[in-house]
Design a protein around this motif. Structure first.
Motif, short mmCIF file in Angstrom:
data_model
loop_
_atom_site.label_atom_id
_atom_site.label_comp_id
_atom_site.label_asym_id
_atom_site.label_seq_id
_atom_site.Cartn_x
_atom_site.Cartn_y
_atom_site.Cartn_z
N SER A 1 -0.38 4.37 -0.04
CA SER A 1 -1.12 5.55 0.39
C SER A 1 -0.43 6.27 1.53
O SER A 1 -0.53 7.49 1.64
CB SER A 1 -2.55 5.19 0.77
OG SER A 1 -2.56 4.31 1.87
N ARG B 1 -10.17 3.31 -3.82
CA ARG B 1 -10.29 2.14 -4.70
C ARG B 1 -9.84 0.87 -3.97
O ARG B 1 -10.46 -0.18 -4.12
CB ARG B 1 -9.47 2.33 -5.97
CG ARG B 1 -10.13 3.26 -6.94
CD ARG B 1 -9.38 3.32 -8.23
NE ARG B 1 -10.06 4.21 -9.16
CZ ARG B 1 -9.54 4.63 -10.28
NH1 ARG B 1 -8.33 4.23 -10.65
NH2 ARG B 1 -10.22 5.43 -11.06
N ARG B 2 -8.76 0.95 -3.22
CA ARG B 2 -8.33 -0.21 -2.41
C ARG B 2 -9.41 -0.59 -1.41
O ARG B 2 -9.64 -1.76 -1.16
CB ARG B 2 -7.02 0.09 -1.68
CG ARG B 2 -5.79 -0.04 -2.54
CD ARG B 2 -4.54 0.14 -1.71
NE ARG B 2 -4.37 -0.89 -0.73
CZ ARG B 2 -3.65 -1.99 -0.89
NH1 ARG B 2 -3.05 -2.19 -2.04
NH2 ARG B 2 -3.52 -2.88 0.07
N ASP C 1 0.85 -1.19 0.00
CA ASP C 1 0.00 0.00 0.00
C ASP C 1 0.88 1.23 0.00
O ASP C 1 1.70 1.42 0.89
CB ASP C 1 -0.90 -0.01 1.24
CG ASP C 1 -1.82 1.19 1.27
OD1 ASP C 1 -2.16 1.70 0.19
OD2 ASP C 1 -2.19 1.61 2.37
N VAL D 1 -7.86 8.83 -4.21
CA VAL D 1 -8.47 7.92 -5.19
C VAL D 1 -7.89 6.52 -5.01
O VAL D 1 -8.63 5.53 -4.98
CB VAL D 1 -8.24 8.44 -6.62
CG1 VAL D 1 -8.64 7.40 -7.66
CG2 VAL D 1 -9.01 9.73 -6.84
N TRP D 2 -6.58 6.42 -4.87
CA TRP D 2 -5.91 5.11 -4.68
C TRP D 2 -6.47 4.41 -3.43
O TRP D 2 -6.82 3.24 -3.46
CB TRP D 2 -4.41 5.35 -4.54
CG TRP D 2 -3.61 4.13 -4.24
CD1 TRP D 2 -3.38 3.58 -3.01
CD2 TRP D 2 -2.94 3.29 -5.15
NE1 TRP D 2 -2.60 2.47 -3.10
CE2 TRP D 2 -2.31 2.27 -4.41
CE3 TRP D 2 -2.79 3.31 -6.53
CZ2 TRP D 2 -1.56 1.28 -5.02
CZ3 TRP D 2 -2.03 2.32 -7.12
CH2 TRP D 2 -1.43 1.32 -6.37
N SER D 3 -6.55 5.13 -2.33
CA SER D 3 -7.00 4.54 -1.06
C SER D 3 -8.46 4.12 -1.13
O SER D 3 -8.84 3.07 -0.61
CB SER D 3 -6.80 5.53 0.08
OG SER D 3 -5.44 5.78 0.28
N GLY E 1 -4.68 12.14 -5.73
CA GLY E 1 -4.37 10.83 -6.29
C GLY E 1 -4.31 9.75 -5.22
O GLY E 1 -4.76 8.63 -5.43
N THR E 2 -3.76 10.11 -4.07
CA THR E 2 -3.68 9.16 -2.97
C THR E 2 -5.07 8.85 -2.42
O THR E 2 -5.35 7.71 -2.03
CB THR E 2 -2.76 9.71 -1.86
OG1 THR E 2 -1.51 10.07 -2.45
CG2 THR E 2 -2.51 8.68 -0.79
N GLY F 1 2.15 8.56 -0.12
CA GLY F 1 1.50 9.70 -0.77
C GLY F 1 0.97 10.70 0.22
O GLY F 1 1.04 11.91 0.00
#
Length: 166
Positions: A94, A155-156, A92, A151-153, A148-149, A97
């Motif tokens: 995040s 989605r995870r 991960d 969105v990444w988190s 961006g972080t 980020g």
């Protein structure tokens, strides 16, 4: 008889379905904490402990206000795991980020003359003539990295991967 093709439907929860009341409580608390902490340390909020030699400008205040909700959501993704969280798979990113984005936001909203790292690296003239003009760009970069972080988190979170605390 013609073969009919059925689309493959993955039974995966949407991001919105994983954002429960507990998540929003942590997000609001994280936002308030980020606003307060960054505002006090960067002296955007006047206080007796920290002072600014140069008053905050518009971009510094904009980065302060825009980054706090992003940081609050990132804090919530770490603290309020969804009910159906499974074991984490993969690495991960995040946390990285969040750290880099938060640090960049702090540099973007801080006073260029009050920042000891900038003063040691560039001197007073460099802090005013080199660092101060690029602070809005640093702020923009920090907001892009934080968004961006987020969105990444999220989605995870929706795929059921627990966020790994690092």
């Amino acid at each position: 008889m013609q073969p009919t093709f059925q689309p493959i439907v993955l039974d995966r929860p949407s991001i919105r379905s994983t954002l429960d009341r507990r998540f929003w409580v942590f997000a609001i608390l994280g936002t308030v904490a980020s606003l307060t902490l960054l505002g006090l340390v960067s002296a955007i909020i006047p206080n007796p402990v920290f002072a600014r030699m140069i008053p905050p400008d518009g971009p510094a205040i904009a980065v302060w206000i825009a980054s706090a909700p992003l940081m609050g959501i990132l804090i919530a993704t770490s603290l309020a795991e969804p009910a159906a969280a499974s074991a984490a798979t993969g690495r991960d990113l995040s946390g990285s980020g969040f750290t880099i984005g938060s640090l960049a936001a702090f540099f973007a909203m801080g006073c260029p003359l009050c920042n000891k790292i900038v003063l040691l690296a560039l001197g007073t003239t460099g802090a005013l003539n080199v660092f101060a003009p690029i602070q809005p760009l640093i702020g923009l970069g920090s907001l892009v990295l934080l968004a961006g972080t987020v969105v990444w988190s999220l989605r995870r979170r929706a795929t059921g991967c627990a966020v790994v605390a690092s």
